[in-house]
Design a protein around this motif. Sequence first.
Motif, PDB file in Angstrom:
ATOM      1  N   SER A  77      69.430  54.197  86.115  1.00 52.15           N
ATOM      2  CA  SER A  77      69.704  55.437  86.846  1.00 52.15           C
ATOM      3  C   SER A  77      68.445  55.926  87.557  1.00 52.15           C
ATOM      4  O   SER A  77      68.485  56.337  88.725  1.00 52.15           O
ATOM      5  CB  SER A  77      70.220  56.501  85.877  1.00 52.15           C
ATOM      6  OG  SER A  77      70.429  57.712  86.536  1.00 52.15           O
ATOM      7  N   GLU A  78      67.317  55.870  86.870  1.00 54.47           N
ATOM      8  CA  GLU A  78      66.042  56.281  87.465  1.00 54.47           C
ATOM      9  C   GLU A  78      65.631  55.323  88.584  1.00 54.47           C
ATOM     10  O   GLU A  78      65.028  55.742  89.575  1.00 54.47           O
ATOM     11  CB  GLU A  78      64.950  56.357  86.398  1.00 54.47           C
ATOM     12  CG  GLU A  78      65.181  57.443  85.359  1.00 54.47           C
ATOM     13  CD  GLU A  78      65.174  58.839  85.946  1.00 54.47           C
ATOM     14  OE1 GLU A  78      64.310  59.128  86.790  1.00 54.47           O
ATOM     15  OE2 GLU A  78      66.039  59.647  85.575  1.00 54.47           O
ATOM     16  N   ALA A  79      65.974  54.053  88.446  1.00 53.10           N
ATOM     17  CA  ALA A  79      65.677  53.080  89.510  1.00 53.10           C
ATOM     18  C   ALA A  79      66.444  53.433  90.780  1.00 53.10           C
ATOM     19  O   ALA A  79      65.905  53.344  91.886  1.00 53.10           O
ATOM     20  CB  ALA A  79      66.029  51.666  89.051  1.00 53.10           C
ATOM     21  N   CYS A  80      67.684  53.846  90.626  1.00 52.91           N
ATOM     22  CA  CYS A  80      68.494  54.260  91.782  1.00 52.91           C
ATOM     23  C   CYS A  80      67.892  55.471  92.479  1.00 52.91           C
ATOM     24  O   CYS A  80      68.061  55.642  93.685  1.00 52.91           O
ATOM     25  CB  CYS A  80      69.928  54.554  91.355  1.00 52.91           C
ATOM     26  SG  CYS A  80      70.848  53.072  90.907  1.00 52.91           S
ATOM     27  N   ARG A  81      67.196  56.296  91.715  1.00 54.37           N
ATOM     28  CA  ARG A  81      66.532  57.476  92.287  1.00 54.37           C
ATOM     29  C   ARG A  81      65.145  57.140  92.849  1.00 54.37           C
ATOM     30  O   ARG A  81      64.418  58.023  93.281  1.00 54.37           O
ATOM     31  CB  ARG A  81      66.396  58.563  91.224  1.00 54.37           C
ATOM     32  CG  ARG A  81      67.714  59.172  90.811  1.00 54.37           C
ATOM     33  CD  ARG A  81      67.497  60.304  89.804  1.00 54.37           C
ATOM     34  NE  ARG A  81      68.740  60.845  89.370  1.00 54.37           N
ATOM     35  CZ  ARG A  81      69.387  60.495  88.260  1.00 54.37           C
ATOM     36  NH1 ARG A  81      68.865  59.587  87.449  1.00 54.37           N
ATOM     37  NH2 ARG A  81      70.531  61.036  87.944  1.00 54.37           N
ATOM     38  N   ARG A  82      64.775  55.869  92.746  1.00 52.54           N
ATOM     39  CA  ARG A  82      63.482  55.368  93.242  1.00 52.54           C
ATOM     40  C   ARG A  82      62.289  56.070  92.609  1.00 52.54           C
ATOM     41  O   ARG A  82      61.301  56.374  93.275  1.00 52.54           O
ATOM     42  CB  ARG A  82      63.419  55.442  94.758  1.00 52.54           C
ATOM     43  CG  ARG A  82      64.486  54.612  95.424  1.00 52.54           C
ATOM     44  CD  ARG A  82      64.365  54.681  96.923  1.00 52.54           C
ATOM     45  NE  ARG A  82      65.441  53.963  97.559  1.00 52.54           N
ATOM     46  CZ  ARG A  82      65.382  52.697  97.956  1.00 52.54           C
ATOM     47  NH1 ARG A  82      64.294  52.008  97.763  1.00 52.54           N
ATOM     48  NH2 ARG A  82      66.420  52.128  98.537  1.00 52.54           N
ATOM     49  N   ARG A  83      62.396  56.320  91.301  1.00 53.88           N
ATOM     50  CA  ARG A  83      61.276  56.951  90.583  1.00 53.88           C
ATOM     51  C   ARG A  83      60.124  55.986  90.364  1.00 53.88           C
ATOM     52  O   ARG A  83      59.016  56.387  90.045  1.00 53.88           O
ATOM     53  CB  ARG A  83      61.751  57.484  89.226  1.00 53.88           C
ATOM     54  CG  ARG A  83      62.511  58.785  89.383  1.00 53.88           C
ATOM     55  CD  ARG A  83      62.392  59.721  88.211  1.00 53.88           C
ATOM     56  NE  ARG A  83      61.045  59.890  87.688  1.00 53.88           N
ATOM     57  CZ  ARG A  83      60.731  59.704  86.406  1.00 53.88           C
ATOM     58  NH1 ARG A  83      61.630  59.347  85.512  1.00 53.88           N
ATOM     59  NH2 ARG A  83      59.507  59.902  85.990  1.00 53.88           N
ATOM     60  N   PHE A  84      60.397  54.682  90.528  1.00 46.46           N
ATOM     61  CA  PHE A  84      59.359  53.677  90.364  1.00 46.46           C
ATOM     62  C   PHE A  84      59.635  52.513  91.309  1.00 46.46           C
ATOM     63  O   PHE A  84      60.727  52.391  91.860  1.00 46.46           O
ATOM     64  CB  PHE A  84      59.247  53.208  88.903  1.00 46.46           C
ATOM     65  CG  PHE A  84      60.570  52.959  88.233  1.00 46.46           C
ATOM     66  CD1 PHE A  84      61.225  51.756  88.383  1.00 46.46           C
ATOM     67  CD2 PHE A  84      61.159  53.934  87.448  1.00 46.46           C
ATOM     68  CE1 PHE A  84      62.445  51.531  87.765  1.00 46.46           C
ATOM     69  CE2 PHE A  84      62.375  53.720  86.822  1.00 46.46           C
ATOM     70  CZ  PHE A  84      63.019  52.510  86.979  1.00 46.46           C
ATOM     71  N   ASP A  85      58.615  51.673  91.494  1.00 49.08           N
ATOM     72  CA  ASP A  85      58.700  50.556  92.435  1.00 49.08           C
ATOM     73  C   ASP A  85      59.197  49.271  91.788  1.00 49.08           C
ATOM     74  O   ASP A  85      59.759  48.411  92.468  1.00 49.08           O
ATOM     75  CB  ASP A  85      57.323  50.281  93.056  1.00 49.08           C
ATOM     76  CG  ASP A  85      56.742  51.516  93.720  1.00 49.08           C
ATOM     77  OD1 ASP A  85      57.475  52.178  94.469  1.00 49.08           O
ATOM     78  OD2 ASP A  85      55.557  51.820  93.476  1.00 49.08           O
ATOM     79  N   ALA A  86      58.948  49.115  90.493  1.00 51.00           N
ATOM     80  CA  ALA A  86      59.311  47.875  89.804  1.00 51.00           C
ATOM     81  C   ALA A  86      59.504  48.144  88.315  1.00 51.00           C
ATOM     82  O   ALA A  86      59.035  49.153  87.793  1.00 51.00           O
ATOM     83  CB  ALA A  86      58.221  46.820  89.997  1.00 51.00           C
ATOM     84  N   MET A  87      60.219  47.222  87.670  1.00 48.42           N
ATOM     85  CA  MET A  87      60.430  47.298  86.221  1.00 48.42           C
ATOM     86  C   MET A  87      59.766  46.080  85.587  1.00 48.42           C
ATOM     87  O   MET A  87      59.889  44.973  86.113  1.00 48.42           O
ATOM     88  CB  MET A  87      61.925  47.252  85.896  1.00 48.42           C
ATOM     89  CG  MET A  87      62.697  48.410  86.450  1.00 48.42           C
ATOM     90  SD  MET A  87      64.463  48.265  86.128  1.00 48.42           S
ATOM     91  CE  MET A  87      64.997  47.380  87.586  1.00 48.42           C
ATOM     92  N   LEU A  88      59.090  46.300  84.478  1.00 55.05           N
ATOM     93  CA  LEU A  88      58.483  45.189  83.741  1.00 55.05           C
ATOM     94  C   LEU A  88      59.217  45.028  82.415  1.00 55.05           C
ATOM     95  O   LEU A  88      59.492  46.008  81.723  1.00 55.05           O
ATOM     96  CB  LEU A  88      57.016  45.461  83.431  1.00 55.05           C
ATOM     97  CG  LEU A  88      56.026  45.408  84.584  1.00 55.05           C
ATOM     98  CD1 LEU A  88      54.615  45.651  84.049  1.00 55.05           C
ATOM     99  CD2 LEU A  88      56.077  44.082  85.300  1.00 55.05           C
TER     100      LEU A  88
END
Length: 96
Positions: A77-88
């Motif tokens: 959900s936070e990725a959809c809001r573009r709170r960060f550039d990548a996930m590790l």
Amino acid sequence: MARQQRSTTFAQVSTNPITRIALYARVSTLNNQDPEMQLAELRDYAERRGWQIVEEFTDQGMSGCKESRPALNRMMSEACRRRFDAMLVWKIDRPA
């Protein structure tokens, strides 16, 4: 015979560098499993690259077979809001 040209559209490649990341860790059971080992390695990896960790998402006692995992759902959900550039992730099967 005229040759028909195919139009292919490629996703626009971002030229913005990765600076903000999210970490995700998951352990299947609560018996002697601790996500801290995964998170420590991910933190070290991010630090060496100068990336800012926006948030750490952790699911404990969650099998990969479960369709719904609270921390993973929140991270997506936070990725959809573009709170960060990548996930590790520590291992590719962690979010799977």
